[in-house]
Design a protein around this motif. Structure first.
Motif, mmCIF file in Angstrom:
data_model
loop_
_atom_site.group_PDB
_atom_site.id
_atom_site.type_symbol
_atom_site.label_atom_id
_atom_site.label_comp_id
_atom_site.label_asym_id
_atom_site.label_seq_id
_atom_site.Cartn_x
_atom_site.Cartn_y
_atom_site.Cartn_z
ATOM 1 N N PRO A 1 0.329 -1.578 -0.231
ATOM 2 C CA PRO A 1 -0.124 -0.459 0.409
ATOM 3 C C PRO A 1 0.759 1.116 0.419
ATOM 4 O O PRO A 1 2.253 0.996 0.382
ATOM 5 C CB PRO A 1 -0.751 0.113 1.296
ATOM 6 C CG PRO A 1 -0.365 -1.844 1.984
ATOM 7 C CD PRO A 1 1.107 -1.980 1.118
ATOM 8 N N SER A 2 0.284 2.575 -0.503
ATOM 9 C CA SER A 2 0.510 3.417 -0.216
ATOM 10 C C SER A 2 0.578 4.369 1.073
ATOM 11 O O SER A 2 0.105 3.976 1.756
ATOM 12 C CB SER A 2 0.008 4.780 -1.159
ATOM 13 O OG SER A 2 -1.346 5.488 -0.645
ATOM 14 N N ALA B 1 -0.620 7.155 2.197
ATOM 15 C CA ALA B 1 -2.572 7.362 2.295
ATOM 16 C C ALA B 1 -2.360 6.593 2.637
ATOM 17 O O ALA B 1 -3.505 6.364 3.650
ATOM 18 C CB ALA B 1 -2.719 8.189 1.218
ATOM 19 N N ASP B 2 -2.244 5.225 1.828
ATOM 20 C CA ASP B 2 -3.577 4.022 2.331
ATOM 21 C C ASP B 2 -3.499 3.416 3.826
ATOM 22 O O ASP B 2 -3.943 3.300 4.742
ATOM 23 C CB ASP B 2 -3.112 3.016 1.978
ATOM 24 C CG ASP B 2 -2.933 2.823 -0.418
ATOM 25 O OD1 ASP B 2 -3.881 3.330 -0.287
ATOM 26 O OD2 ASP B 2 -3.211 2.515 -0.991
ATOM 27 N N TYR B 3 -2.439 3.286 4.185
ATOM 28 C CA TYR B 3 -1.366 2.995 5.222
ATOM 29 C C TYR B 3 -2.526 4.032 6.554
ATOM 30 O O TYR B 3 -2.838 4.050 7.488
ATOM 31 C CB TYR B 3 -0.874 3.289 6.324
ATOM 32 C CG TYR B 3 0.483 1.903 5.269
ATOM 33 C CD1 TYR B 3 0.626 0.093 5.816
ATOM 34 C CD2 TYR B 3 1.382 1.801 4.489
ATOM 35 C CE1 TYR B 3 0.858 -0.749 5.778
ATOM 36 C CE2 TYR B 3 2.000 0.507 4.751
ATOM 37 C CZ TYR B 3 1.879 -0.678 4.364
ATOM 38 O OH TYR B 3 2.416 -1.475 3.811
ATOM 39 N N GLU C 1 -4.587 5.469 5.921
ATOM 40 C CA GLU C 1 -6.660 5.782 6.833
ATOM 41 C C GLU C 1 -6.431 4.571 7.227
ATOM 42 O O GLU C 1 -7.472 4.563 7.819
ATOM 43 C CB GLU C 1 -6.903 5.559 4.789
ATOM 44 C CG GLU C 1 -8.323 4.846 4.907
ATOM 45 C CD GLU C 1 -8.393 4.785 3.327
ATOM 46 O OE1 GLU C 1 -10.206 5.165 3.514
ATOM 47 O OE2 GLU C 1 -8.190 4.743 2.435
ATOM 48 N N ALA C 2 -6.229 3.686 6.831
ATOM 49 C CA ALA C 2 -6.592 2.288 8.034
ATOM 50 C C ALA C 2 -5.951 2.458 9.780
ATOM 51 O O ALA C 2 -6.199 2.113 10.058
ATOM 52 C CB ALA C 2 -5.088 0.965 7.381
ATOM 53 N N CYS D 1 -7.450 -2.746 12.475
ATOM 54 C CA CYS D 1 -6.315 -2.552 11.515
ATOM 55 C C CYS D 1 -5.283 -3.402 12.074
ATOM 56 O O CYS D 1 -4.178 -4.141 11.447
ATOM 57 C CB CYS D 1 -5.953 -1.695 10.726
ATOM 58 S SG CYS D 1 -4.859 -0.468 12.359
ATOM 59 N N CYS E 1 5.411 1.478 7.705
ATOM 60 C CA CYS E 1 5.123 0.681 7.129
ATOM 61 C C CYS E 1 5.263 0.609 5.521
ATOM 62 O O CYS E 1 5.581 1.905 5.227
ATOM 63 C CB CYS E 1 3.175 1.205 7.496
ATOM 64 S SG CYS E 1 2.696 1.054 8.370
ATOM 65 N N THR F 1 5.903 0.223 1.885
ATOM 66 C CA THR F 1 5.644 1.083 0.502
ATOM 67 C C THR F 1 6.353 0.909 -0.491
ATOM 68 O O THR F 1 5.723 0.384 -1.831
ATOM 69 C CB THR F 1 5.361 2.498 0.596
ATOM 70 O OG1 THR F 1 6.889 2.681 0.724
ATOM 71 C CG2 THR F 1 4.764 3.227 1.694
ATOM 72 N N VAL G 1 -4.796 -3.873 5.015
ATOM 73 C CA VAL G 1 -5.149 -2.403 4.746
ATOM 74 C C VAL G 1 -5.502 -3.130 3.715
ATOM 75 O O VAL G 1 -5.766 -4.541 3.327
ATOM 76 C CB VAL G 1 -4.139 -1.985 4.291
ATOM 77 C CG1 VAL G 1 -4.065 -0.850 3.116
ATOM 78 C CG2 VAL G 1 -2.640 -1.749 5.633
ATOM 79 N N GLY G 2 -7.142 -3.274 3.834
ATOM 80 C CA GLY G 2 -7.705 -3.803 2.916
ATOM 81 C C GLY G 2 -8.200 -4.738 2.951
ATOM 82 O O GLY G 2 -8.799 -5.300 4.289
#
Length: 728
Positions: A14-15, A17-19, A21-22, A29, A74, A76, A118-119
């Motif tokens: 993930p990017s 930004a994805d992290y 958000e999580a 998470c 995290c 990437t 994530v997701g």
């Protein structure tokens, strides 16, 4: 931690930004008890604050369970052998004795393989102790005006590098952002992703470090205990320079700049570097000496760079810089070679080539006349006089006659000139210089050839580097294809076997029904076989017909099954033939249609009577025998099904073994190629240094050759004649 093997295609991460958000929902998470429900540090917009790097984003989280603050890294992007590397690094750092370290620079960390969701997928994170400290550049922003504090920090930085060198550890990316200064002015080291420890020997590096702190000669394959040597000298020079002259910070450093005092361009082009030239020309000899040393290190192979820890003697923590003015008002005296005294014997002088000077200098003219020169000088007037006399006395003689004395004088002069030591020495010097110059490659051509060789090498390396993951992917794809084929074969065989197993119930029912039918048929046949036609003849069948029937094989009701009407064409009547139990027919004399019907009625009456008495079920033993047969069949099919799973597992193991063997082979080949590439890069580095040295040597020798040729022009015939009479 358990080491994971990267057998598949590079995983997509993930990017940042994805992290972020999580991490707004840490209760969902995370599974780790320290991280589940942790509170992230937030931005003004209420989002988790991220510190982004080359291949990871770092978040600050405070554990709801313990209140402890952690730095959570995290990832990437994919890092080869990530878990194995972190395990080796963690294990090595855990064995360090804090009492043996100069300061508590080592921060504990834990690699968590499947820590964050994530997701729909889970990803690894690195959980690290949070350090309450500021980056080195931020600390210098606030403290550069305090020479004592900066100098003390320089000594502590040197002690840190000594700790690393003593334990054969290299950080891999020493720079201002990874060096934190705590409140007690001791250092903390963060970001261990590219760290080298002895357990990782033979593996490649994962990064090249911050370019403003790395040698221009550092390549992708450089990975070992010497990784930090150049960057350590750069940082040490910067700290010592600021301690000696705090104004250098504002003069050479840019606000929020990704460097201290020097950048990558300063190392690549020292002559055009404002920053490096400023330090080289600094009146403090510690600063200028260190700057000159760093300049020389920038063009030396990494494997020959001296470690800072071995080049700088241990100093007391309270010691001031060697460049500060002593109580007597005098600065530390420089030692030989222009280096400060404390560097004497510890820092090798730069490998600057010494300008070549000819061992023998060609003479700049003739010196000291010899008797042969005097005789030649005396001879010329005599020969001229003789020539004149011959012309006057013998005017009618051919011109060749009067020219003989002049020619003799010229010949003698040429002979005398050839005997001069200056000419011999000049030729020898010119020959020597020309030979020396011929042994040195032309710098321009050598630089062009080096550039071509390096470009060819870089292209081959790029191709090899790109081919390695493709070869891995091909192996993995073949592995998965074999697994898929084995699984399809297993499913197909098991499906066939399962169909057979599912059909056993119907097979049992059919077998029981058939067995009962066979038992009933056997009973009826037995009963019919007991009724003899001769003993109990049907109506209209007398003894003679019974004998005729017996002669045709029909003695009992079991020997025939019925009759068939036939047309008797000879008498135009209807006759009959009897159908035997074997399926054939027979014609019995005297048996016409009427008697055949009588026999058939008699038989059918007997069949009906027998069927009314036939058994209606199988005995327990008969039923058990059939059920046992079906049970054996079930066991055989179950065994076959298990065998299919075993066969598939054998195929899986075989495919796995082929994959591992292939990966081992690829790794060995890649490691060998990497070692060869590293050696080739070092060879390029040596060629670069040699080229730089030879460029100056070539220029000096070229100038010497031209000077020798110029001096040789001062030894011409005319010059010699002038020397004969003037002595110059």
């Amino acid at each position: 931690m358990k080491v994971g093997s990267a057998t598949g295609r590079q995983r997509q991460f993930p990017s940042g930004a994805d992290y972020a958000e999580a991490l707004q929902h840490t209760q969902l998470c995370f599974r780790h008890p320290e991280l589940k429900g942790a509170r992230p540090e937030l931005t003004k917009l209420g989002l988790p604050r991220a510190i982004s790097g080359a291949f990871a984003s770092v978040f600050s989280l405070t554990s709801a369970a313990s209140g402890q603050r952690y730095a959570i890294k995290c990832f990437t992007r994919h890092v080869p052998d990530q878990e194995r590397r972190y395990e080796a690094i963690s294990s090595r750092l855990a064995r360090l004795d804090p009492a043996e370290l100069s300061q508590p620079w080592n921060l504990g960390f834990e690699y968590l393989p499947d820590a964050i969701t994530v997701g729909r997928d889970r990803y690894p994170v690195l959980k690290m102790e949070w350090a309450d400290a500021v980056t080195l550049s931020s600390w210098l922003d606030d403290n550069h005006v305090d020479p004592f504090a900066v100098d003390r920090l320089a000594d502590r930085f040197e002690a840190l590098t000594r700790d690393l060198a003593d334990h054969e550890i290299a950080h891999g990316d020493l720079q201002h952002g990874n060096l934190l200064v705590a409140s007690d002015d001791t250092l903390r080291l963060v970001d261990y992703d590219g760290m080298y420890v002895p357990a990782l020997a033979g593996m490649g590096g994962t990064e090249r470090g911050h370019r403003n702190y790395q040698s221009p000669l550092r390549g992708n394959d450089d990975f070992g205990a010497a990784l930090d040597r150049f960057s350590a000298w750069v940082i040490f020079l910067s700290l010592k320079a600021i301690a000696a002259d705090p104004a250098l910070w504002n003069r050479l450093h840019e606000p929020s700049g990704e460097f201290l005092l020097l950048t990558e361009d300063d190392f690549k082009n020292p002559a055009g570097s404002t920053g490096l030239q400023t330090l080289l020309a600094h009146p403090d000899q510690t600063v200028s000496g260190l700057a000159d040393h760093v300049r020389s290190l920038a063009f030396q192979p990494l494997d020959v760079l001296p470690p800072l820890a071995s080049a700088v003697p241990k100093q007391q923590p309270s010691a001031t810089t060697t460049s500060t003015v002593s109580g007597g008002g005098m600065a530390a005296a420089p030692s030989a070679g222009g280096l400060p005294g404390w560097m004497t014997g510890h820092v090798s002088l730069p490998g600057t080539p010494t300008p070549a000077t000819p061992s023998v200098t060609s003479p700049a003219g003739f010196h000291t006349r010899t008797p042969l020169d005097v005789a030649t000088a005396v001879l010329w007037p005599l020969m001229l006089a003789a020539t004149v006399a011959m012309i006057v006395v013998g005017a009618s003689m051919p011109l060749i006659g009067p020219g003989v004395p002049g020619l003799a004088a010229v010949a003698l002069t040429a002979f005398a000139r050839s005997r001069r030591a200056e000419r011999t020495q000049s030729r020898a010097v010119l020959t020597k210089l020309t030979n020396e110059l011929a042994q040195i490659d032309d710098p321009v051509k050598a630089a062009q050839k080096l550039s071509r060789d390096r470009a060819k090498f870089d292209a081959a390396e790029a191709k090899r580097t790109a081919a390695y993951p493709r070869a891995q992917d091909k192996l993995v794809a073949l592995y998965h294809a074999e697994l898929k084929e084995a699984e399809k074969r297993k499913v197909r065989k098991q499906r066939d076997i399962d169909k057979k197993i599912d059909g056993l119930s119907e097979e049992l029912r059919s077998a029981l029904a058939k067995a009962l039918t066979d038992k009933q048929s056997a009973y009826v046949r037995d009963q019919l076989g007991r009724r003899l036609i001769a003993q109990d003849p049907p109506h209209g069948i007398g003894p003679k017909l019974a004998v005729r029937l017996a002669a045709k094989g029909i003695r009992t009701a079991a020997d025939f099954t019925g009759y068939r009407s036939v047309q008797n064409t000879h008498y135009n009547t209807v006759g009959a033939v009897l159908v035997l139990s074997s399926g054939g027919v027979t014609d019995v004399h005297g048996i016409g249609e009427a008697k055949a019907i009588a026999l058939d009625v008699w038989r059918k009456h007997l069949v009906a009577s027998a069927k009314s008495r036939q058994p209606t079920s199988l005995s327990a033993s008969e039923r058990q025998a059939i059920e046992q047969g079906v049970a054996r069949r079930r066991d055989q099919l179950t065994t076959q099904r298990k065998a299919v799973e075993s066969e598939t597992e054998v195929l899986r193991v075989k495919a796995r073994k082929q994959l591992e063997d292939g990966q081992t082979r690829l790794t060995q080949e890649n490691t060998l190629a990497g070692d060869q590439a590293r050696q080739q890069r070092q060879e390029f580095s040596r060629r670069t240094v040699t080229l730089q040295q030879n460029a100056g040597l070539h220029g000096t020798l070229s100038a010497s050759v031209e000077a020798a040729k110029l001096r040789q022009r001062g030894l011409t015939f005319t010059c010699y004649l002038r020397f004969l009479y003037t002595g110059r």
